[in-house]
Design an enzyme around this catalytic site. Sequence first.
Site, PDB file in Angstrom:
ATOM      1  CB  SER A  60      23.754  50.798  39.918  1.00 38.66           C
ATOM      2  OG  SER A  60      24.415  49.632  39.840  1.00 38.66           O
TER       3      SER A  60
HETATM    4  N1  SAH Z   1      24.668  45.734  42.831  1.00 35.07           N
HETATM    5  C1  SAH Z   1      25.692  46.665  43.235  1.00 35.07           C
HETATM    6  C2  SAH Z   1      26.469  47.566  42.059  1.00 35.07           C
HETATM    7  C3  SAH Z   1      27.409  46.557  41.141  1.00 35.07           C
HETATM    8  S1  SAH Z   1      28.791  47.385  40.608  1.00 35.07           S
HETATM    9  C4  SAH Z   1      24.981  47.590  44.196  1.00 35.07           C
HETATM   10  O1  SAH Z   1      24.058  47.551  44.559  1.00 35.07           O
HETATM   11  O2  SAH Z   1      26.092  48.195  45.061  1.00 35.07           O
HETATM   12  C5  SAH Z   1      29.389  45.607  40.155  1.00 35.07           C
HETATM   13  C6  SAH Z   1      30.168  44.393  40.991  1.00 35.07           C
HETATM   14  O3  SAH Z   1      30.077  43.268  40.075  1.00 35.07           O
HETATM   15  C7  SAH Z   1      31.045  44.857  41.544  1.00 35.07           C
HETATM   16  O4  SAH Z   1      31.332  44.813  42.902  1.00 35.07           O
HETATM   17  C8  SAH Z   1      32.203  43.808  41.038  1.00 35.07           C
HETATM   18  O5  SAH Z   1      33.310  43.668  41.854  1.00 35.07           O
HETATM   19  C9  SAH Z   1      31.346  42.825  40.742  1.00 35.07           C
HETATM   20  N2  SAH Z   1      31.720  41.836  39.838  1.00 35.07           N
HETATM   21  C10 SAH Z   1      32.334  41.839  38.659  1.00 35.07           C
HETATM   22  N3  SAH Z   1      32.702  40.804  38.058  1.00 35.07           N
HETATM   23  C11 SAH Z   1      32.271  39.628  39.011  1.00 35.07           C
HETATM   24  C12 SAH Z   1      32.036  38.145  38.847  1.00 35.07           C
HETATM   25  N4  SAH Z   1      32.521  37.615  37.902  1.00 35.07           N
HETATM   26  N5  SAH Z   1      31.480  37.615  39.992  1.00 35.07           N
HETATM   27  C13 SAH Z   1      31.198  38.428  40.855  1.00 35.07           C
HETATM   28  N6  SAH Z   1      31.195  39.717  41.061  1.00 35.07           N
HETATM   29  C14 SAH Z   1      31.538  40.048  40.059  1.00 35.07           C
END
Ligand code: SAH
Length: 215
Positions: A60
Amino acid sequence: MEDFERQMQFVFQLRSRGVTNSDVLKAMEATKREPFVEGIFQDRSFEDTPLPISCGQTISQPTVVGLMTQALEVTHRCKVLEIGTGSGYQAAILSHLARRVYSVERHQRLARTARELLMRLGRHNITVVHGDGSLGLPEQAPFDRILLTAAAEDPPRTLTDQLRMGGIMVLPVGQSHSIQTLIKITRSESGLDYTELGSVRFVPLVEGVAHDVLD
Ligand code: SAH
């Protein structure tokens, strides 16, 4: 530009865009973004912009990470759940502010890479779990704070149920690929209170674990 100048500019940018809490700023200063970004994008780690990571996901934008962390009001006593580990950057920042962080990621490869990196960086109060975060982490519930870094269409009931009384949850809500709203939910005796914090854009929360060829 020297690294320390870039770092000063990074913090200045966070402040000017509304990240003013000194504990949050300190945690972000202590967490260099570069190791969480891969290959050619490492040069751009100081930019206030989201960047691609593996599995088609994104790390992000720092300002958004700061504003969400600030809204979560984390204290040293908090047990925090993050949904969407991605690179592990947000979890690393939370680990400076909280007692314990659990972070769930549906892509095995991302979970493994983040777990190894966080270990190497000495962030020992984080547990990265490979699983479906839309189910929360019932075995560790209740949580003082819950942060979603993927957008849900509505606040998932399963997750608000895992929030301790007086607890806070921050999440982007809305359809994927359109403007989403960042929401703060506080759980009180009388129910759930909602506050809107502004517009954001996140990858969608996808139910179930991913079945990647390379996992
Ligand atoms: N917080 C992260 C960025 C998140 S991007 C950072 O600091 O880099 C969003 C993430 O959520 C992605 O990696 C995606 O694979 C994950 N995601 C989406 N749906 C999800 C779910 N149901 N359970 C766990 N992770 C999930």
